[in-house]
Structures are given as C-alpha cells and as structure tokens.
Design an enzyme around this catalytic site. Structure first.
Site, PDB file in Angstrom:
ATOM      1  N   ILE A 184       3.107   0.181   2.916  1.00 30.12           N
ATOM      2  CA  ILE A 184       2.275  -1.537   3.288  1.00 30.12           C
ATOM      3  C   ILE A 184       2.350  -1.486   1.844  1.00 30.12           C
ATOM      4  CG2 ILE A 184      -0.024  -1.788   4.008  1.00 30.12           C
ATOM      5  CD1 ILE A 184       0.132   0.842   5.738  1.00 30.12           C
ATOM      6  N   HIS A 445      36.231  -5.490  10.067  1.00 32.07           N
ATOM      7  CA  HIS A 445      36.162  -6.237   8.955  1.00 32.07           C
ATOM      8  C   HIS A 445      35.871  -7.819   9.082  1.00 32.07           C
ATOM      9  CE1 HIS A 445      37.042  -7.221   4.700  1.00 32.07           C
ATOM     10  NE2 HIS A 445      37.538  -8.429   5.400  1.00 32.07           N
TER      11      HIS A 445
HETATM   12  P1  NAI Z   1       1.728   5.146   1.153  1.00 31.95           P
HETATM   13  O1  NAI Z   1       1.236   6.773   1.467  1.00 31.95           O
HETATM   14  O2  NAI Z   1       2.533   5.477   1.677  1.00 31.95           O
HETATM   15  O3  NAI Z   1       1.349   4.697  -0.662  1.00 31.95           O
HETATM   16  C1  NAI Z   1      -0.229   4.800  -1.010  1.00 31.95           C
HETATM   17  C2  NAI Z   1       0.132   4.312  -2.432  1.00 31.95           C
HETATM   18  O4  NAI Z   1      -1.208   4.436  -2.963  1.00 31.95           O
HETATM   19  C3  NAI Z   1       1.371   5.595  -3.366  1.00 31.95           C
HETATM   20  O5  NAI Z   1       2.395   5.531  -4.008  1.00 31.95           O
HETATM   21  C4  NAI Z   1      -0.234   5.812  -4.170  1.00 31.95           C
HETATM   22  O6  NAI Z   1       0.216   6.834  -5.241  1.00 31.95           O
HETATM   23  C5  NAI Z   1      -0.994   5.009  -3.882  1.00 31.95           C
HETATM   24  N1  NAI Z   1      -2.400   5.264  -4.476  1.00 31.95           N
HETATM   25  C6  NAI Z   1      -3.667   6.233  -3.653  1.00 31.95           C
HETATM   26  N2  NAI Z   1      -4.145   5.775  -4.493  1.00 31.95           N
HETATM   27  C7  NAI Z   1      -4.174   5.367  -5.456  1.00 31.95           C
HETATM   28  C8  NAI Z   1      -5.439   4.957  -6.447  1.00 31.95           C
HETATM   29  N3  NAI Z   1      -6.571   5.360  -6.399  1.00 31.95           N
HETATM   30  N4  NAI Z   1      -5.422   3.746  -8.192  1.00 31.95           N
HETATM   31  C9  NAI Z   1      -3.669   3.076  -7.647  1.00 31.95           C
HETATM   32  N5  NAI Z   1      -2.664   3.790  -6.608  1.00 31.95           N
HETATM   33  C10 NAI Z   1      -2.896   4.990  -5.601  1.00 31.95           C
HETATM   34  O7  NAI Z   1       0.340   4.784   1.967  1.00 31.95           O
HETATM   35  P2  NAI Z   1       1.072   2.617   3.161  1.00 31.95           P
HETATM   36  O8  NAI Z   1       1.909   2.063   1.550  1.00 31.95           O
HETATM   37  O9  NAI Z   1      -0.115   2.496   2.536  1.00 31.95           O
HETATM   38  O10 NAI Z   1       1.075   3.252   3.704  1.00 31.95           O
HETATM   39  C11 NAI Z   1       0.610   4.443   5.411  1.00 31.95           C
HETATM   40  C12 NAI Z   1       1.288   4.914   6.102  1.00 31.95           C
HETATM   41  O11 NAI Z   1       2.612   4.289   6.797  1.00 31.95           O
HETATM   42  C13 NAI Z   1       2.680   5.485   5.852  1.00 31.95           C
HETATM   43  O12 NAI Z   1       3.035   7.091   6.105  1.00 31.95           O
HETATM   44  C14 NAI Z   1       3.829   4.010   5.725  1.00 31.95           C
HETATM   45  O13 NAI Z   1       5.377   5.175   6.137  1.00 31.95           O
HETATM   46  C15 NAI Z   1       3.507   4.149   7.105  1.00 31.95           C
HETATM   47  N6  NAI Z   1       4.225   2.838   6.746  1.00 31.95           N
HETATM   48  C16 NAI Z   1       5.085   2.655   7.712  1.00 31.95           C
HETATM   49  C17 NAI Z   1       5.962   0.974   7.449  1.00 31.95           C
HETATM   50  C18 NAI Z   1       7.136   1.485   7.798  1.00 31.95           C
HETATM   51  O14 NAI Z   1       7.965   1.944   7.903  1.00 31.95           O
HETATM   52  N7  NAI Z   1       8.014   0.435   7.588  1.00 31.95           N
HETATM   53  C19 NAI Z   1       5.009   0.280   7.377  1.00 31.95           C
HETATM   54  C20 NAI Z   1       3.712   0.548   6.954  1.00 31.95           C
HETATM   55  C21 NAI Z   1       3.059   2.041   6.756  1.00 31.95           C
END
Ligand code: NAI
Length: 466
Positions: A184, A445
C-alpha cells in the site's frame, strides 16, 4: 420484525471480491442466494476504496510520467503539460462506478438478492439486517479487513490517512510521509511522487515489502528511489502529531538510536490491515476467533459452528482479492456438495508500481532455509528487444526450479507488465511444469514474454540473449 421470513440456501455477508464471487458461484450452482452489503455500492474495499481506485490513479499518474519522461524521446511533445487533480479523481470515480454497476448487473443476471444494510448473525441459520430477519441454511462471512493503525495514531482520513483517505485527498499534497513500505505504501507513494509530491517512506524493517524475494525488494527500492521517493529504513514510527496545517511524524532511528521527525502536509498510515469481524455477533455464537479478529476455519472454510463459513481477509493467508475470490468459489462449491480446493502454492502477488513487481511460489530465501536444492535462472530485460525498444528494459525475471527435477518452484520478476507475465508461470506451476517445459515453448517475438522463456533457459544450459 417482519412476520414472513425470506429464506435462502446461502447468505453471503460482504460483497467484496470474496463475497460477490462466492454469491455468483453459489447461484450458478442452483442455490438460492443473497448477499448483504451495507455500503451504497457493491464491490467492497477492493472496488470502492482499494485495488480499483488505486489502479486508476496509478494509471493516470504513469501516463503523466511517460509524457514527461519518455514520450519526448519518441518524438511526441506537448506544448504545455499540466495535471488536474480534480479531473483525475473524477476519472477514478468513474472507474469505480463502472465496476460496481457491473457487479449489480451480475447479481441481477444470476438472481442474487442484494440485502442492503449491515448484517448481524443471530444463529447459524438466521441473520438480521436493519430489523428484518432472514433464514438461511448457510452463512458465508466475507467481511474483509480494515486498516490497522499504530497505537495512539488517530486516522482522520484528511491529514492522517489510511489508503482510503489517500485515494480521495481534496488537494495534491506538497509533502507526504508514508508509514510502512508494504504494498500500500509503495503504490500510493508512487502515485504522489509521479505527480510532483515529495514522498518519504519510513519503514521499521531494513528492507521494503516484507515477505518478498529479497533481490526483488532491493531492485524495487532502487528503482523507486530513482523516481524520487526517499526511504528511511529501520525507522520505528512512534507518533503522529497534528499541527495547525501540517503533521509531524516522530520516529526512532534504529541505527543511531536518535529520535527524529518529519513534517508533511499528509501522513499515510500503511502499517497493515486486520480482519473486519467485530459487530457480527460471532463471539456471542461461540465462533472461534483469534486475537486480532481472524476467524478460525477448517479446510472446508467452516468455522467451529456448523453452517457458518468464512473466507478472504477474515481468515488465514495473504490479504489478496484474488485469494478471496478463489476461496469464494471453493466454499460455494463445497456447500453445493462438490469437491474443490484452493491451490495456496500458486497465488500470485503483484505490486502495481512502475515497473511492476510480480511473484509466485517460493522465494529464494525460503528455499535456502528449507535446504531444498534449487537452480536460479535469471534474465535481465536489457536482453529483451521489445523492452529495449519501448523504454521497458529496467528489471529482470528470476525463475527458481528444483535442482533435481527441474520443477518450477517460484518466479520473481520486476519489469513492465510483470503483473501480466506472471500468469504464464502460474499456469505452468498449476500443471507441475518443469523450467524446461517453458524453455521448449515457442514464444512470439518480439514480446516481453520472451524474457520468461529466457529465464527458463537460464535454469538449464543458458539463455540465448545474455
Ligand atoms: P504490509 O503489512 O504489507 O506492510 C506494512 C509495513 O509497515 C511493514 O513493512 C511493517 O514493517 C511497517 N510498519 C509497521 N509498523 C511500523 C512502524 N511503527 N514504523 C514504521 N514501519 C512500520 O501492509 P500494507 O502495505 O498496509 O498492506 C496491507 C495488506 O493489503 C497486505 O496484506 C497487502 O498484501 C494487501 N494489499 C495488496 C495489494 C496488491 O496486491 N497489489 C495492494 C494493497 C494492499
């Protein structure tokens, strides 16, 4: 309470990709089906405030970026180029509307009743929506997930936003601080960086996109840095303070132990999502739920209460729309007495940055840890003619195969259209293909897909163009 109770074979709660697909499949199988949705439009988070709006804005901002960076080199120049954020938002809203209306049409076509409102489960055979009781033989919980903020950080969706607020900001911010370098954070960061906003990403870990093959995550960070995004890794965000017209994000730099801060117009909290399962009445019925809200299910997606099933973001596994869709189909087929299953080993994951990142199967780190002997076939897009001719030569395809059987174990790629190219590998893996099977398949190709074949060749005697 009404006297005559409508009754169904299946009531699905939630109309996101898991829920609406489940409802359609159940109806196709002859089950009398209803889907409860409290939003004004169908489609859940993905269509209304997630996947689709973000892809629309990623597309628009990418077109602008291309116009500014690559098109003049191709002899296409506009006298003056400008962006109109309000128009971009309206284009995004049109993209949402056309998709949500599409689901409404599919519901009508399949004779699925849309029960409008928020559901509460009364028993394993009854639900209440807006004071009306409905009877059903089966309930499928597909209520998805919601952003999980940091302790003490209150999301107002204006200046401290989740992905929802970030996709409908009224003005383009000058500076954005993004907390979390997950998918995200990087997709939304890309949108704003391309449109001229100063973007800083603060990430707790020492790398971006946790769980991704490390070589890929490093390549992605490099390319986004070139595009102007600043990364501060190993930074623990502790608080976000709202000032009169800005926000101050305070964090601890793990390397120096120093407490630092960044001010910005907007802070995006992208620190993960949690299952959205409160208020449904599940606990009262004794449905087993883990801390954090995740519902326990068996291989049939059945909870411990017979007749109540759960799928998608509410249960274990990656929070991905397509994983939820597959589970929706399988649970409907199982309720109808058929046997079906989800192949969790072949669920692709795509990051819609530019270049795109796509992956399926095991990462190299996972293979190393398991001790499984493997081969790596890597091919740079620099060796692909089509990529070179279209400013798409940045990136690579990395194929991992079993060193003894040659069976494909995983694939990790970064490059233009990677999110489309990955499906060749998914089909191969679904059929138990060896890398050699891909290598022996004629690829047209000039196409980017040739890079996949070259990576397969590289698992054997070697690629031709490297
Ligand atoms: P995520 O769990 O992938 O990433 C969150 C990040 O925040 C992690 O790297 C973590 O280390 C960091 N973090 C946590 N607390 C922190 C702090 N206090 N200070 C600094 N960094 C911190 O979560 P995200 O990106 O919010 O996505 C949520 C879900 O939505 C995921 O399961 C993702 O796969 C899914 N998603 C999938 C998409 C796609 O397939 N294209 C698009 C958007 C979301």
């Amino acid at each position: 309470m009404e006297n005559t109770m409508e009754s169904y074979d299946v009531i699905v709660i939630g109309s996101g990709p898991g829920g609406y697909v489940c409802a359609i499949r159940a109806a196709q199988l002859g089950l009398k089906t209803a889907c409860v949705e409290g939003r004004e439009t169908l489609g859940g988070t993905c269509l209304n405030v997630g996947c689709i709006p973000s892809k629309a804005l990623l597309h628009a901002s990418h077109q602008y970026h291309e116009l500014m960076n690559h098109m003049p080199k191709m002899g296409i120049a506009a006298k003056s180029v400008s962006t109109n954020w309000t128009q971009m938002l309206s284009y995004k809203n049109d993209a949402i509307a056309s998709n949500t209306k599409g689901i409404e049409f599919l519901f009508k076509k399949n004779k699925i009743d849309w029960i409008k409102g928020w559901a509460k489960i009364k028993s394993s055979s009854q639900i209440i929506v807006e004071d009306t009781l409905y009877a059903t033989k089966n309930i499928v919980v597909a209520t998805g997930s919601t952003p999980s903020s940091l302790a003490g950080v209150e999301i107002d969706e204006k200046r401290i936003v989740s992905s929802t607020g970030a996709l409908e900001l009224r003005r383009l911010p000058k500076k954005m601080v993004i907390i979390g370098a997950g998918i995200i954070g990087l997709e939304i960061g890309s949108i704003y960086a391309r449109l001229g906003c100063e973007v800083t990403v603060l990430e707790y870990l020492d790398h971006v996109t946790p769980g991704m093959d490390r070589e890929l995550s490093q390549a992605l960070q490099r390319t986004l840095t070139k595009q102007g995004i600043t990364f501060e890794l190993q930074s623990t965000v502790q608080s976000v303070e709202k000032l009169s017209s800005s926000v101050k994000v305070k964090f601890m730099d793990q390397k120096s132990g120093e407490h630092r801060s960044h001010s910005a117009s907007v802070a995006l909290v992208a620190t993960g999502r949690r299952p959205y399962t409160e208020g449904l009445g599940l606990q009262e019925l004794g449905v087993s739920i883990k801390e954090g809200g995740q519902i326990d299910v068996d291989e049939n997606f059945s909870t411990n209460v017979s007749g109540i099933f759960a799928i998608g973001d509410t249960i274990r596994g990656p929070m991905l729309a397509h994983k939820a869709e597959d589970e929706g189909i399988v649970v409907a087929e199982r309720i109808a007495g058929q046997s079906a299953e989800v192949n969790y080993g072949v669920i692709p994951s795509v990051v819609y940055t530019h270049p795109e990142v796509a992956a399926v199967g095991k990462t190299e780190e996972e293979l190393k840890e398991s001790g499984q002997p493997y081969r790596v076939g890597k091919f740079s897009l620099m060796g692909n003619a089509r990529a070179k001719a279209t400013f798409a030569a940045e990136g690579f395809v990395k194929l991992l195969s079993n060193a003894e059987t040659d069976r494909i174990l995983g694939c990790h790629m970064i490059g233009s259209s990677a999110g489309e190219l990955i499906h060749e590998i998914c089909v191969g893996m679904q059929f138990g293909a060896a890398a050699e099977d891909l290598a022996l398949t004629c690829h047209a190709h000039p196409t980017l897909s040739e890079a996949v074949r070259e990576a397969a060749l590289a698992c054997g005697d070697g690629a031709i163009h490297s």
